[in-house]
Design an enzyme around this catalytic site. Structure first.
Site, PDB file in Angstrom:
ATOM      1  N   ARG A  23      -8.197   4.973  -5.010  1.00 55.57           N
ATOM      2  CA  ARG A  23      -7.268   4.959  -6.148  1.00 55.57           C
ATOM      3  C   ARG A  23      -7.334   3.587  -6.804  1.00 55.57           C
ATOM      4  O   ARG A  23      -7.554   2.571  -6.141  1.00 55.57           O
ATOM      5  CB  ARG A  23      -5.855   5.237  -5.634  1.00 55.57           C
ATOM      6  CG  ARG A  23      -4.808   5.378  -6.676  1.00 55.57           C
ATOM      7  CD  ARG A  23      -3.477   5.860  -6.085  1.00 55.57           C
ATOM      8  NE  ARG A  23      -3.601   7.242  -5.652  1.00 55.57           N
ATOM      9  CZ  ARG A  23      -3.136   7.724  -4.497  1.00 55.57           C
ATOM     10  NH1 ARG A  23      -2.522   6.938  -3.646  1.00 55.57           N
ATOM     11  NH2 ARG A  23      -3.284   8.994  -4.194  1.00 55.57           N
ATOM     12  N   ASP A 103      -6.646   2.053   2.512  1.00 56.16           N
ATOM     13  CA  ASP A 103      -5.502   2.939   2.730  1.00 56.16           C
ATOM     14  C   ASP A 103      -5.784   3.800   3.964  1.00 56.16           C
ATOM     15  O   ASP A 103      -6.811   4.468   4.025  1.00 56.16           O
ATOM     16  CB  ASP A 103      -5.306   3.815   1.483  1.00 56.16           C
ATOM     17  CG  ASP A 103      -4.119   4.733   1.600  1.00 56.16           C
ATOM     18  OD1 ASP A 103      -4.122   5.594   2.511  1.00 56.16           O
ATOM     19  OD2 ASP A 103      -3.201   4.627   0.788  1.00 56.16           O
ATOM     20  N   ASP A 120       2.313  12.132   6.022  1.00 56.19           N
ATOM     21  CA  ASP A 120       0.860  12.291   6.063  1.00 56.19           C
ATOM     22  C   ASP A 120       0.232  12.061   7.432  1.00 56.19           C
ATOM     23  O   ASP A 120      -0.925  11.628   7.532  1.00 56.19           O
ATOM     24  CB  ASP A 120       0.187  11.393   5.010  1.00 56.19           C
ATOM     25  CG  ASP A 120       0.666  11.718   3.606  1.00 56.19           C
ATOM     26  OD1 ASP A 120       1.003  12.886   3.345  1.00 56.19           O
ATOM     27  OD2 ASP A 120       0.707  10.794   2.778  1.00 56.19           O
ATOM     28  N   GLU A 123      -2.960  14.159   7.685  1.00 58.54           N
ATOM     29  CA  GLU A 123      -4.077  13.561   6.937  1.00 58.54           C
ATOM     30  C   GLU A 123      -4.660  12.381   7.722  1.00 58.54           C
ATOM     31  O   GLU A 123      -5.883  12.205   7.791  1.00 58.54           O
ATOM     32  CB  GLU A 123      -3.586  13.107   5.559  1.00 58.54           C
ATOM     33  CG  GLU A 123      -4.666  12.641   4.630  1.00 58.54           C
ATOM     34  CD  GLU A 123      -4.122  12.243   3.260  1.00 58.54           C
ATOM     35  OE1 GLU A 123      -4.915  11.710   2.482  1.00 58.54           O
ATOM     36  OE2 GLU A 123      -2.911  12.430   2.982  1.00 58.54           O
TER      37      GLU A 123
END
Length: 175
Positions: A23, A103, A120, A123
């Protein structure tokens, strides 16, 4: 390591453990820039995702990065209070191109009443396996979740009562 100068505008780049760009925040105003701490602010900032999508942030935010802690903290100023989004991440590095970090998926969302939730985890487990996070890294990241939660409970750092408001006032002097 270089440090961004207060008043300068920088890009923030988030990567994944395998080195891929995750990102990118187009522009953040630096309010404090040292080799160990960067405090920035943005509002209505363009954000690019790795899949090509883009979006614009909805509210003013104060961003806190530290070169020793494995997390960063974004305090978002909303009508009903300050919400915090905390990324479990590598410590930041800064070069002339951007402020950069890795991240690691785990996030802590903190509400105005200082309640919080860990997000998360599924994930994280998926990427831990896929990208072969070393056991020592897994330990570091979970220890930093605990450290971050202690900061929330004790109202330390960016969670202290006036932190976000004071930096937001400074941000307004640049506009």
């Amino acid at each position: 390591m270089a440090a961004p100068k207060p008043g300068s505008r920088i890009q923030i780049q988030s990567y994944k453990h395998n080195g891929t760009l995750h990102r990118l925040w187009e522009e953040t105003l630096v309010l404090k820039g040292t080799e160990s701490v960067v405090v920035g602010a943005n509002d209505k900032t363009l954000v690019w995702e790795s899949d090509g999508r883009s979006w614009v942030t909805r509210e003013p935010a104060i961003c806190y990065f530290h070169s020793k802690h494995w997390f960063n903290i974004i305090g978002m100023l909303r009508n009903d209070g300050i919400y915090y989004y905390c990324n479990i991440s590598s410590p930041f590095v800064y070069d002339e191109e951007a402020l950069k970090y890795i991240d690691y998926d785990l996030d802590v969302k903190v509400y105005p009443d200082m309640t919080f939730e860990l997000l998360d985890e599924d994930e994280y487990e998926e990427h831990k396996t896929l990208m072969n996070y070393p056991r020592v890294l897994d330990r570091i990241l979970h220890n930093n979740v605990n450290y971050l939660v202690r900061w929330v409970r004790q109202r330390q750092g960016p969670f202290s009562p006036d932190f976000v408001d004071q930096w937001y006032e400074r941000y307004l002097t640049y506009r």
